[in-house]
Design an enzyme around this catalytic site. Structure first.
Site, PDB file in Angstrom:
ATOM      1  N   LYS A 231     -12.958  -2.023   6.619  1.00  8.05           N
ATOM      2  CA  LYS A 231     -13.636  -3.188   5.637  1.00  8.05           C
ATOM      3  C   LYS A 231     -14.712  -4.000   6.488  1.00  8.05           C
ATOM      4  O   LYS A 231     -16.170  -3.936   5.649  1.00  8.05           O
ATOM      5  CB  LYS A 231     -13.053  -3.311   4.819  1.00  8.05           C
ATOM      6  CG  LYS A 231     -11.942  -2.727   3.821  1.00  8.05           C
ATOM      7  CD  LYS A 231     -10.982  -2.181   4.493  1.00  8.05           C
ATOM      8  CE  LYS A 231     -10.360  -0.850   3.704  1.00  8.05           C
ATOM      9  NZ  LYS A 231      -9.523  -0.393   4.194  1.00  8.05           N
TER      10      LYS A 231
ATOM     11  N   ASP B   8      -0.083  -5.149  10.085  1.00 11.35           N
ATOM     12  CA  ASP B   8      -0.806  -4.609   8.941  1.00 11.35           C
ATOM     13  C   ASP B   8      -2.078  -5.654   9.044  1.00 11.35           C
ATOM     14  O   ASP B   8      -2.089  -5.652   7.957  1.00 11.35           O
ATOM     15  CB  ASP B   8      -0.630  -3.653   8.036  1.00 11.35           C
ATOM     16  CG  ASP B   8      -1.805  -2.490   7.482  1.00 11.35           C
ATOM     17  OD1 ASP B   8      -1.956  -1.685   6.389  1.00 11.35           O
ATOM     18  OD2 ASP B   8      -2.726  -2.578   7.977  1.00 11.35           O
TER      19      ASP B   8
ATOM     20  N   TRP C 126       0.691  -1.160   0.246  1.00 17.05           N
ATOM     21  CA  TRP C 126      -0.212   0.005  -0.096  1.00 17.05           C
ATOM     22  C   TRP C 126       1.168   0.848  -0.130  1.00 17.05           C
ATOM     23  O   TRP C 126       1.483   1.093   0.825  1.00 17.05           O
ATOM     24  CB  TRP C 126      -0.893   0.459   1.285  1.00 17.05           C
ATOM     25  CG  TRP C 126      -1.740   1.305   1.539  1.00 17.05           C
ATOM     26  CD1 TRP C 126      -2.148   1.573   0.538  1.00 17.05           C
ATOM     27  CD2 TRP C 126      -1.853   1.487   2.325  1.00 17.05           C
ATOM     28  NE1 TRP C 126      -3.866   2.380   0.786  1.00 17.05           N
ATOM     29  CE2 TRP C 126      -3.330   2.781   2.502  1.00 17.05           C
ATOM     30  CE3 TRP C 126      -1.313   1.777   3.779  1.00 17.05           C
ATOM     31  CZ2 TRP C 126      -3.442   3.124   3.173  1.00 17.05           C
ATOM     32  CZ3 TRP C 126      -1.848   2.439   4.798  1.00 17.05           C
ATOM     33  CH2 TRP C 126      -2.976   3.832   4.480  1.00 17.05           C
TER      34      TRP C 126
END
Lengths: 343, 401
Positions: A189, A153, A71
């Site tokens: 999410k 993460d 990312w």
């Protein structure tokens, strides 16, 4: 105002979700939690703390390793936190469209002791390619031997496989191997709470005393960044996780979302294979999570955008969630065109 | 062994310590005057009616939870700029400003501090009034700047040391950064009068200083949003392109929702666009994008005429109650027979009051009367009610007579 470290019921429940109900670390009272603004906020608080207190005092030279690719914001988070030596570790093997495990392990062997490694807990962004449990074991072994710091993460727990426990396997394995680690969690999410900014930094330490001191210093960092976190999203998550009924309903909702993505993956793959689109397409279903590295090159991507009005990243990354039963045919045909017309 | 063996225990938060001790106290007459949040006349938190209405509107629309842009909710940031600058502001109408949503006041201050560290190369020095909000110093320090001070509060008179401030400010090196509290100075409650603001503006302009306003109490100080923003607007009219941090924690009671905004007044709209792009680059690696809920509530209130009117009445109500408590405290002290001059209590403005009490007196108030405040003698007037103001006056008189 919430307390500086956040809503207590949220913090405890959020960490419990990551580590598991029967986590030895929780039982031994050696975990801490910092409610944060999304996964990004959790990463930043963790990064700021590491820069100040890890591997000495204010050691900005400690190498930070980020997967190639990752990312994009990972890099910025650690740069802005003050780290001067950000490196990449091998991850994506474009030729075989899978994990470059040997490259990854080599990088870890060569990394200076005490280097920080950013690991994607599951559903690697952007490749959708995760290590298998056996591969995670190999990774953990090297990291333990070389005193490398694991900073997980975890943005997609539950959302990747449909199972909270399965998606947390790597984090929990590292804990069971005795690592001290950080885990930045996002509920954007898996709870769909995107704009509420709900995240949590889970800290696992050797003992309660260490964790307590760590948290007291994280509090100082939070106080000058946002003072205290927003209450709304944390209340929603805490209420859900603490209620047996709502918790069950949530797990079901998460599985529904994950299943839809899995369905889109299998439907896209089968269409491409039926069309006889050149190349192999098993990576579409082997990859996991929201994203897929299709393998389309920049020229093919440009064709998709300009000629077919299908928007995706230049890297060939698509968000599987953008697929629906109504557009599957069009997307599959478009990919077929792009691959056959453009080399 | 642990990676963290050398990590020191952080110092306990002084204000938190006050609340902790208050909670443990079993005296039924106890008072918590350390609290930095508004309380109604029953000592309870107050959620504004206009906020409840806005919340109901939001709930009924069943909106999605999609990410906000990095700079935040556009309707909110525009309304926030207009609230601060005034609808007739040339700077506002010309668009020569950028406003980004921030995490309440702290987050907005921090965005500005980070922006200055990265782009203001003329100086590393931020000048704060003496004293200032305790969190100002670590915010700017963590952003990589240095802290200096200018005289502000005169403990002898419990009011503004204007000549001291002017003296110090006139000597600040050119192109340094100066932080000013727009209204309701925290922690003293001492604000400059308009003529004094005019002199400050002239001096600041002469010294070519970069001005950073912290406005956490617009409307909450005097009860009039235009009056409370007067200094900010005056400075801008004088051609001083200020930085501004706003908070909606107090004036809309949105504390835990974290609604705030950071503004840069620029030379023109084109410069504003460039500045905005850099602010986004600073924000993204901090928390990606801001929380929607509080900003949406504030936006609906500011942009819906009926709700905005209702808000103005409610914020005035809060300000009026505070002012009334100040008045009652002074009259009660007189009734107790106190011979001291307590005028500063009514001269000061906003949530806080620097009583002038010494640490030993503060300790006695806590030990003998279960009245809790910070050691510097600061009380939160918001914690005073018509039910306990008499008790407070009695206690203060006992320790000061």
């Amino acid at each position: 105002y919430l307390p500086i470290l956040g809503l207590p019921e949220f913090r405890a429940n959020a960490s419990r979700i990551a580590l598991g109900d029967d986590s030895p670390a929780i039982k031994e009272n050696r975990i801490g939690s910092v409610q944060s603004l999304g996964g990004t906020g959790a990463l930043r608080i963790g990064a700021e703390f590491l820069r100040r207190w890890y591997n000495g005092n204010n050691n900005t030279a400690t190498p930070v390793y980020i997967s190639a690719p990752s990312w994009e914001n990972h890099n910025s988070v650690f740069v802005d936190a003050g780290f001067k030596d950000i490196r990449t570790y091998h991850y994506w093997d474009a030729a075989k469209r899978g994990l470059d495990l040997q490259g990854l392990l080599d990088d870890m062997e060569k990394a200076p002791e005490f280097s920080i490694f950013i690991l994607h807990a599951c559903a690697h962004n952007p490749t959708g390619t995760d290590p298998t449990p056996d591969q995670w074991k190999q990774i953990a072994a090297v990291m333990k031997r070389r005193f490398l710091f694991p900073f997980f993460d975890s943005a997609y727990q539950g959302f990747a496989s449909g199972s909270l426990d399965k998606d947390a396997w790597a984090v929990r394995y590292f804990v069971s191997e005795g690592f001290e680690l950080f885990c930045a969690q996002s509920f954007s999410k898996n709870f769909g709470l995107y704009n509420e900014r709900v995240g949590n930094l889970t800290v696992v330490g050797k003992d309660a005393d260490n964790v307590q001191r760590v948290l007291s210093q994280m509090e100082k960092i939070v106080r000058t960044t946002w003072s205290n976190p927003p209450s709304q999203g944390a209340r929603i998550v805490a209420t859900t996780l603490a209620s047996p009924q709502l918790f069950t309903e949530w797990k079901d909702n998460v599985k529904t979302m994950a299943d839809r993505v899995l369905l889109m993956r299998s439907e896209l793959r089968s269409r491409l294979e039926s069309l006889g689109t050149p190349g192999t397409w098993n990576h579409i279903t082997e990859q996991i999570g929201m994203f897929s590295f299709t393998g389309l090159n920049p020229k093919q991507v440009e064709y998709m955008v300009k000629e077919k009005h299908i928007y995706l990243m230049a890297s060939g990354r698509i968000n599987m969630c953008g697929l629906t039963t109504k557009n599957l045919d069009y997307v599959a045909k478009s990919i077929h065109e792009a691959v056959t017309k453009i080399q | 062994s642990s990676w963290w063996s050398h990590v020191e225990m952080g110092p306990p938060d002084p204000i938190l310590g006050v609340t902790e001790a208050f909670k443990r106290d079993t005296n039924s007459k106890k008072m918590n005057l350390g609290v930095g949040a508004y309380r109604d006349d029953n000592g309870k938190p107050y959620v504004l009616n206009c906020v409840r209405k806005a919340e109901a509107m939001i709930a009924s629309k069943k909106m999605d939870k999609e990410y906000l842009p990095i700079a935040g909710l556009a309707d909110f940031t525009r309304a926030s700029a207009e609230l601060a600058l005034g609808e007739n502001s040339e700077a506002f109408k010309s668009g020569r400003y950028v406003t980004v949503q921030g995490i309440s006041g702290t987050g907005s201050l921090r965005i500005g501090a980070n922006f200055l560290q990265r782009f203001f190369k003329s100086s590393r020095d931020v000048y704060l009034p003496k004293p200032s909000w305790g969190n100002h110093t670590p915010i700017f320090r963590d952003a990589g700047l240095q802290l200096q001070a200018y005289r502000y509060y005169d403990p002898k008179t419990c009011s503004l040391d204007f000549s001291g401030a002017m003296d110090d400010i006139s000597k600040i090196p050119e192109k340094s950064i100066i932080l000013l509290h727009a209204c309701a100075h925290n922690p003293t409650g001492v604000d400059p009068r308009q003529e004094q603001w005019k002199e400050l503006a002239a001096t600041v302009k002469k010294r070519n200083l970069l001005v950073y306003f912290d406005m956490a109490y617009q409307g909450f100080a005097s009860g009039d949003i235009n009056k409370d923003a007067w200094a900010v607007r005056y400075f801008i009219e004088q051609g001083i392109n200020v930085l501004l941090s706003q908070s909606y924690a107090k004036n809309m009671g949105l504390y835990g929702e974290r609604a705030g905004a950071f503004t840069v007044i620029c030379s023109d709209a084109e410069e504003a666009k460039r500045v905005e792009s850099q602010l986004k680059i600073l924000i993204r690696p901090m928390y990606s994008n801001p929380p929607l809920n509080g900003a949406r509530i504030a936006s609906i209130i500011l942009n819906t005429p009926d709700l905005r009117k209702e808000w103005l009445v409610e914020v005035k109500g809060m300000a009026d109650r505070i002012i009334s408590m100040r008045t009652q405290l002074v009259s009660n002290l007189k009734k107790e027979g106190s011979s001291h001059n307590w005028q500063h209590i009514t001269d000061q403005i906003g949530m806080f009051c620097f009583t002038g009490l010494k640490p030993e007196q503060v300790e006695r108030l806590t030990k003998e009367f279960s009245i809790y405040m910070t050691k510097d003698g600061r009380i939160s007037v918001a914690g005073v009610t018509s039910g306990n103001v008499g008790y407070l006056a009695h206690a203060i008189h006992q320790v000061t007579k």
